[in-house]
Design an enzyme around this catalytic site. Structure first.
Site, mmCIF file in Angstrom:
data_model
loop_
_atom_site.group_PDB
_atom_site.id
_atom_site.type_symbol
_atom_site.label_atom_id
_atom_site.label_comp_id
_atom_site.label_asym_id
_atom_site.label_seq_id
_atom_site.Cartn_x
_atom_site.Cartn_y
_atom_site.Cartn_z
ATOM 1 N N LYS A 261 -11.899 4.467 9.364
ATOM 2 C CA LYS A 261 -13.125 4.680 9.448
ATOM 3 C C LYS A 261 -13.717 6.219 9.449
ATOM 4 C CE LYS A 261 -14.527 0.607 12.109
ATOM 5 N NZ LYS A 261 -14.883 -0.154 13.377
ATOM 6 N N ASP A 262 -12.850 6.855 10.146
ATOM 7 C CA ASP A 262 -13.085 8.340 10.171
ATOM 8 C C ASP A 262 -13.038 9.081 8.715
ATOM 9 O OD1 ASP A 262 -13.483 8.220 12.735
ATOM 10 O OD2 ASP A 262 -11.475 9.236 13.324
ATOM 11 N N ILE A 263 -11.961 8.633 7.886
ATOM 12 C CA ILE A 263 -11.910 9.010 6.813
ATOM 13 C C ILE A 263 -13.054 8.632 5.885
ATOM 14 C CG2 ILE A 263 -10.295 9.059 4.415
ATOM 15 C CD1 ILE A 263 -8.069 8.904 6.307
ATOM 16 N N ASN A 266 -16.202 10.527 6.531
ATOM 17 C CA ASN A 266 -16.133 11.818 5.823
ATOM 18 C C ASN A 266 -15.817 12.195 4.689
ATOM 19 O OD1 ASN A 266 -17.016 13.182 8.797
ATOM 20 N ND2 ASN A 266 -15.736 11.736 9.307
ATOM 21 N N GLU A 279 1.283 0.312 8.341
ATOM 22 C CA GLU A 279 1.671 -1.219 8.771
ATOM 23 C C GLU A 279 1.035 -1.452 10.076
ATOM 24 O OE1 GLU A 279 5.289 -3.251 10.529
ATOM 25 O OE2 GLU A 279 5.793 -2.054 8.924
ATOM 26 N N CYS A 313 8.041 -5.579 14.238
ATOM 27 C CA CYS A 313 7.062 -6.039 13.560
ATOM 28 C C CYS A 313 7.080 -7.232 12.647
ATOM 29 C CB CYS A 313 6.690 -4.654 12.299
ATOM 30 S SG CYS A 313 6.178 -3.574 13.148
#
Length: 528
Positions: A261-263, A266, A279, A313
């Protein structure tokens, strides 16, 4: 200032094979060596772990503690968290180191990682294993798989795959021209955020981009700080220049944030479109056809669900067993479960240890408590937990009549597996259920002795797992053999342990050089 470096040969790297595993069986030299390392580390605790910025140790005084999860009142290390100012300094330092590092010839970068692998395999083997055992709750075998063997494999095979990637060149050249491709490091720096559950992942998340000429700011998981610091020590001793990797422990919410979201919000601030390699989770399955080998299913399910306390994982978390095999599988699971020994990681006879911390313990406990109260679920083995001394959760087997129950669909990341028993004649219908019951798509296994059933299963489950196993457990990917990663909500599927992930850390440049000057601009067809 960088200066031109002569490239005097096209070098060929040494042959690469997977690091041989040691057994740690009774009366072996490796068991004695590891036991001594555990004793030495315990005597040194609590250690003081700094940030390392531009090659210099920095102690911010913002202290956090890494506990021994099997003995929660014992502090393995006190580590200094990076504050905002130090993170900025680390970024600036990495960018200042970038030009010299990306201009360093590949053979010199490769030599550092090959040396690091040899150091991890020899001088540091027991030290980094002891750090992983006491700090992350792994038994000797799981620590050997991770901190020793896989660490070496990531670094050695990384060099091999980089060599292969660089060798991929245009197959054609027009007359009087030469075409070539170079694989440039990315502009800027790489931010690596590594998890607690595999020490080797930290070594690869920071190491792979750096091998390709990038600089890296590395934030290790708080619960794996000391083993990560030992990893950094190995790279530094191998000759990695100061500033190329900046080691900045810190709490995840402050340093990591919501990267996607941040990328996205912006995007106009970036010189190039950022790349995210990630991952993010799994809800991995074992699917069994009516012809499956029940004994193999039992033992593979026990291992994949409960080794390292289900904190892989790739750990098996949901199972689909046909009703014709269920009585035999159930009896086998209960018998095998009764032989699982759990306790301190310093007791080599224990198959299982603790989960990583209080948060994890409480989360897993909540799933078990939910299953105890759910009328559609029955716990047929395990179900106990105790955090009085360490974070111990008994391996737990749940049987449900609802294939979309909470424990069949939500990620638990602990030693809990849920089983749904289906009608053997409803194989195809159940395959579609498996394929569409989870947002994740990391690993999965299909057990079948019928080739047509195997083909059908592999086709229907094509997008349900990035790592798919036939008649084998859904854990245990080996570098150079099964490149690891999944799609959907499980991540970007860039396949750690292969050349594919290295390609994410380079930006190719196509170069065409013409040897004969153009004498006119007109085409032959233009002449009358």
């Amino acid at each position: 200032m960088s200066v031109p470096t002569a490239n005097l040969a096209s070098f060929k790297i040494p042959a690469v094979i997977n690091e041989p595993m040691k057994s740690y069986a009774p009366n072996t030299a490796e068991r004695a060596g590891l036991a001594a390392a555990l004793k030495e580390l315990r005597a040194q605790a609590p250690l003081d772990i700094p940030c390392v910025v531009n090659g210099k140790e920095v102690r911010t005084g913002i202290i956090d503690k890494q506990l021994m999860p099997h003995e929660k009142k014992t502090v393995l290390c006190n580590f200094h968290n990076a504050d905002e100012a130090l993170v900025a300094q680390a970024i600036d330092g990495a960018l200042a180191a970038k030009l010299d590092w990306e201009n360093t010839p590949f053979n010199d970068r490769a030599a550092i990682f090959l040396k690091a692998a040899d150091l991890a395999a020899t001088k540091y083997r027991y030290k980094i294993m002891a750090a992983t055992m006491l700090g992350q709750g792994k038994n000797a075998w799981q620590a050997e798989i991770d901190a020793a063997a896989e660490m070496c494999d990531f670094w050695r095979f990384g060099v091999k795959f980089a060599e292969e990637l660089y060798s991929v060149q245009p197959p054609q050249n027009s007359a009087t021209t030469w075409n070539r491709t170079e694989y440039r490091p990315l502009e800027g720096f790489v931010f690596a955020v590594s998890p607690f559950n595999f020490t080797a992942i930290g070594g690869n998340l920071a190491g792979a981009p750096v091998l390709m000429g990038n600089v890296c700011v590395w934030k290790p998981a708080p619960a794996a700080t000391y083993a990560s610091y030992v990893t950094y020590e190995i790279l530094r001793e191998a000759g990695l220049p100061a500033g190329v990797i900046q080691f900045i422990p810190g709490p995840a919410p402050e340093v990591v944030g919501q990267l996607w979201k941040d990328i996205g919000n912006n995007i106009e601030n970036y010189k190039s479109y950022p790349r995210i390699v990630g991952e993010t989770g799994g809800k991995n399955f074992h699917m069994v056809h009516k012809t499956g080998n029940a004994t193999s299913v039992v033992y593979n399910t026990i291992r994949s669900s409960f080794e390292y306390q289900g904190q892989k994982c790739s750990a098996c978390s949901r199972c689909y067993f046909p009703d014709n095999l269920w009585p035999e599988i159930k009896a086998g699971l209960i018998e095998a479960h009764g032989r699982i020994k759990q306790g301190s990681v310093e007791d080599f006879t224990n198959f299982m240890g603790p989960v990583i911390n209080q948060f994890s313990f409480d989360k897993i406990k909540s799933f078990i408590d939910w299953a105890k109260a759910d009328p559609e679920s029955e716990i047929i083995a395990g179900g106990a937990y105790d955090d009085s001394q360490g974070f111990f959760v008994q391996p737990t087997i749940i049987v449900t009549t609802n294939p979309k129950s909470k424990t069949m669909t939500e990620e638990i990341f602990g030693p809990v597996v849920t089983i749904y028993v289906y009608k053997a004649e409803e194989y195809e219908q159940t395959l579609h259920l498996v394929a569409n019951s989870s947002a994740y798509a990391l690993t999965g296994a299909l057990f079948s002795q019928d080739r047509y059933a195997t083909i059908q299963g592999a086709n229907i489950l094509r997008n349900a797992a990035g790592n798919f196993y036939i008649n084998d457990k859904c854990t245990g990917a080996v570098v150079g053999q099964q490149p690891f990663g999944g799609g959907r909500a499980s991540g970007t599927n860039d396949k750690a342990g292969s050349a594919a992930i290295l390609s994410r850390f380079v930006s190719p440049r196509s170069i065409k050089e013409t040897f004969v000057d153009l004498e006119d601009f007109v085409y032959p067809s233009n002449f009358a």
